[in-house]
Design an enzyme around this catalytic site. Structure first.
Site, short mmCIF file in Angstrom:
data_model
loop_
_atom_site.label_atom_id
_atom_site.label_comp_id
_atom_site.label_asym_id
_atom_site.label_seq_id
_atom_site.Cartn_x
_atom_site.Cartn_y
_atom_site.Cartn_z
N ALA A 193 -6.74 6.64 -8.40
CA ALA A 193 -6.72 5.28 -8.53
C ALA A 193 -6.69 4.89 -10.01
O ALA A 193 -6.79 3.35 -10.19
CB ALA A 193 -7.65 4.32 -7.60
N ALA A 194 -6.68 5.66 -11.07
CA ALA A 194 -6.67 5.08 -12.30
C ALA A 194 -5.46 4.62 -12.71
O ALA A 194 -5.46 3.54 -13.46
CB ALA A 194 -6.81 6.23 -13.36
N GLY A 195 -4.44 4.96 -12.14
CA GLY A 195 -2.96 4.19 -12.41
C GLY A 195 -3.15 2.94 -11.48
O GLY A 195 -2.44 2.02 -12.00
N ASP A 196 -3.66 2.96 -10.60
CA ASP A 196 -3.74 1.54 -9.71
C ASP A 196 -4.54 0.47 -10.56
O ASP A 196 -4.04 -0.72 -10.84
CB ASP A 196 -4.55 1.70 -8.47
O1 RIB Z 1 -3.50 5.77 -6.22
C1 RIB Z 1 -4.33 6.30 -5.33
C2 RIB Z 1 -4.03 6.53 -3.97
O2 RIB Z 1 -3.07 7.03 -3.63
C3 RIB Z 1 -5.04 6.55 -2.82
O3 RIB Z 1 -5.96 5.53 -2.58
C4 RIB Z 1 -4.50 7.16 -1.60
O4 RIB Z 1 -4.51 6.43 -0.74
C5 RIB Z 1 -3.06 7.47 -2.11
O5 RIB Z 1 -2.22 6.76 -1.56
#
Ligand code: RIB
Length: 318
Positions: A252-255
């Site tokens: 989730a760093a990219g998120d």
């Molecule tokens: O970017 C992280 C996400 O990638 C995770 O939460 C997982 O669900 C995948 O889709």
């Protein structure tokens, strides 16, 4: 400060997270060190990350007709994301992601997309009022490509700017992005899109140049321990230095990075400050285990900046 509205069209998953010492060999059984089950999915994470930074967030997505789907919607409600257009799909399960985290904090992920792949162009039509009212549209590639393409077209029709996070890595017709849009691949995604093998910063610059020939959008490549490389409106290349942090888990760093970008852009911050904020949001996420458990609030970013500084950068000479 004006509170901007962003629309996220994307995936929702339940993450099954296993901490392991190593991956098993064929035919081998191993014990995991730890297990947790958490809401995730790139679309869902990016929506929640934007809301935690203070944006007004709307989401379009699909969940299965199961307990996981109910949990995903409840979580969106708790995180202040409007989920009126996150609809249920019968005869399939909600998206599931099986995440293996090794002792170095690196992850391997296998996604069973389920309902996410049932999201259709009709779901966008049903929610067309969101395109009229939002300033930014954020997209990833965990839902069908025809939906992503149609969402980009709708966004352009309504004058909405697009941030495309082309994750997970796969080819995509980036030509449809316009000059007011942004594309944010990580190193592997940039390799797939550009055909350039990226091992150094120079390679990343080459990849951006190849992508420049294909699309006018501004490019930001996140490079993990090498920081990030971004083009600007004057066709210069900016290298954001990596932050000095203790990496626990890069999930989730990219998120978090994309949410930081959306926040800076939609609230009128300049490009360098926007990139620094995004870089710091991504760095904070790496210091925490899990996906949504890792996504920072604005107060976390302010604390990080006050202890670590905003972050260094330089223009890359060609
Ligand atoms: O970017 C992280 C996400 O990638 C995770 O939460 C997982 O669900 C995948 O889709």
């Amino acid at each position: 400060m004006k509170i901007s509205r962003v629309l996220v069209v994307g995936s929702l998953n339940i993450d099954m997270v296993l901490k392991i010492d190593r991956m098993p060999e064929t035919g081998e059984n191993l014990f995991a060190r730890d297990f947790s089950m958490l809401p995730g999915g790139k679309g869902n994470n990016q929506a929640i990350a934007c809301a935690r930074l203070g944006l007004m967030v709307y989401m379009i997505g699909k969940i299965g007709d199961d307990d996981f789907g109910a949990r995903l919607r409840m979580n969106l409600e708790q995180e202040n994301v409007d989920f009126s257009f996150v609809t249920r799909q019968s005869l399939t399960h909600s998206g599931l992601a099986f995440i293996f985290i090794d002792q170095y904090g690196e992850n391997r992920i296998i996604v069973a997309p389920g309902a996410n792949m049932k999201l259709g162009v009709g779901d966008l039509e049903n929610a067309s009022q969101l395109f009229e009212t939002c300033e930014f549209l954020i997209l990833q590639l965990e839902v069908p490509h025809d939906v992503v393409k149609k969402a980009i077209q709708h966004a352009h029709d309504y004058g909405v700017k697009v941030i495309l996070n082309p994750a997970p890595a796969q080819s995509f017709p980036v030509e449809i992005l316009g000059e007011n849009d942004f594309i944010t691949p990580n190193q592997y995604e940039a390799e797939v899109l550009s055909g350039v093998r990226i091992r150094t910063l120079d390679d990343a610059v080459k990849a951006v140049k190849v992508l420049d020939e294909r699309c006018a959008a501004r490019k930001v490549i996140t490079l993990g321990e090498k920081g990030a490389l971004a083009s600007d409106q004057k066709n210069r290349f900016l290298h954001l230095f990596p932050r000095q942090i203790d990496v626990q888990d890069t999930t989730a760093a990219g998120d978090a990075f994309n949410a930081g970008l959306a926040f800076g852009l939609s609230t009128g911050m300049d490009w360098i400050s926007t990139l620094q904020l995004a870089n710091n949001a991504g760095a904070i996420a790496c210091t925490r285990v899990g996906a949504q458990s890792a996504l920072p609030y604005m107060r976390d970013i302010k604390n990080f900046s006050s202890t670590h500084g905003e972050g260094e950068f330089r223009y890359v000479d060609l």
